[in-house]
Design an enzyme around this catalytic site. Sequence first.
Site, PDB file in Angstrom:
ATOM      1  N   ASP A   1       0.724  -1.083  -0.037  1.00  0.00           N
ATOM      2  CA  ASP A   1       0.021  -0.009  -0.059  1.00  0.00           C
ATOM      3  C   ASP A   1       0.764   1.268  -0.174  1.00  0.00           C
ATOM      4  O   ASP A   1       1.927   1.305   0.466  1.00  0.00           O
ATOM      5  CB  ASP A   1      -0.823   0.264   1.331  1.00  0.00           C
ATOM      6  CG  ASP A   1      -1.802  -1.066   1.197  1.00  0.00           C
ATOM      7  OD1 ASP A   1      -2.106  -1.735   0.060  1.00  0.00           O
ATOM      8  OD2 ASP A   1      -2.180  -1.530   2.352  1.00  0.00           O
ATOM      9  N   LYS A   2       0.149   2.435  -0.259  1.00  0.00           N
ATOM     10  CA  LYS A   2       0.733   3.639  -0.513  1.00  0.00           C
ATOM     11  C   LYS A   2       1.645   3.967   0.885  1.00  0.00           C
ATOM     12  O   LYS A   2       2.742   4.427   0.886  1.00  0.00           O
ATOM     13  CB  LYS A   2       0.043   4.838  -0.784  1.00  0.00           C
ATOM     14  CG  LYS A   2       0.395   6.281  -0.790  1.00  0.00           C
ATOM     15  CD  LYS A   2      -0.591   7.251  -1.225  1.00  0.00           C
ATOM     16  CE  LYS A   2      -0.120   8.641  -1.145  1.00  0.00           C
ATOM     17  NZ  LYS A   2      -0.968   9.720  -1.234  1.00  0.00           N
TER      18      LYS A   2
END
Length: 307
Positions: free
Chosen positions: A143-144
Amino acid sequence: MTHEQMEPYFFLVEEGEEGERIDRYLAEQEEGWSRSQIQTWLKEERVTVNGAKVKANYRLSGGDQISLQIPPPTELQVEPEAIPLEIIYEDRDLVVVNKPRGMVVHPAPGNFSGTLVNALLYHCKDLSGINGILRPGIVHRIDKETSGLLVVAKSDRAHLGLMAQLKEHAMERSYLAVVNGHFPHRLGTVDAPIGRDPKDRKKMAVVLSGKRAVTHFSVLEEMPKHTLLRCRLETGRTHQIRVHMSYIGHPIVGDPKYGKGENYGMEGQALHAATLGFNHPVTGKSLHFEVPLPEDMEKLLERLRSM
C-alpha cells in the site's frame, strides 16, 4: 481497437474460487473495475478463459487462465522521473527496492506521476511488459502508506517466474506491525477469508465468500498499550494484514481505513515490509533480503514505550 492497442492482464483461478461468475471475479481484482464495465468487455470479446471467449455468466474452474485486454488510456504515457530510490539488489532480470511510506507503487487515476514505476523507468530504462504500460514489472504491491521491500521484474522471464512463486506461496514475506492492545500468547495465526466488504466496496473484509487468507504472527515487544508484531504472509490478499489485525481486535496503529485512526504523529499505518525471500527466477539462487524499520516507525515506538 486492435489487441496490440490493449493493455493485458492475466489471472490464474485458485482453489476455493471455483464456481464464481467471471464478471464478479474480475470486478474484485482491481479497484475501479465495476461489474457493468467487465460485462461490456466480455461482450466486446476482450476476455478469454484458457484461450476461449466466454460470457458474463461463465462459472470459473480451478486452474482457469484468464486474459483480459483493455484499451489503455490513449492520452496517458507513463514518464520516467528522476525520483531517488533505495536499491537493495539489482541484476539484469530484477530489482529489489525499499519503498518509502507515501509512495504509490504504480500509476492509476489520481496518481499518474511520482510513483515507484515512474522512478524505476528512469533508473532501469526497461521493465517487464507483462502487466502493460501502467504496471510494468510489478509482481506484487504494498500500500501507499506501507513501507518496505518489493521485487520488480526487468525481464518477462523473471516476471513469470516470480508470479509462479507467488501463486505457489513460495515467496517469503514478513512485515513488522505496531498494533493496539496485548496478546495472551506469543504466536498466533489468523485463517479467515477476505473479500470485498459488502457494506463498502472500497474496503476489504473477512467474509465467508472471500478468498482464503492466512497470516501468521509473533509478538516481538509489548509496550504499555501496544504490541510490535512480526506478521508472515502465507497468502497475499489485498490489505490482508490490516484486515486480519482489525478482525481480531488489534488494528494497526495509524490505519485510517481499518483502525482507530490514532497515528501518534506518524503518517499512515505502522506497517513495514521488512523481509523478502525467493528463488531467483532465472538462476535459481536463493535470495533473502531484510531492511530495518524506517525512522518514522522507530520514533513511533519510542513514543509508545513511554505512554
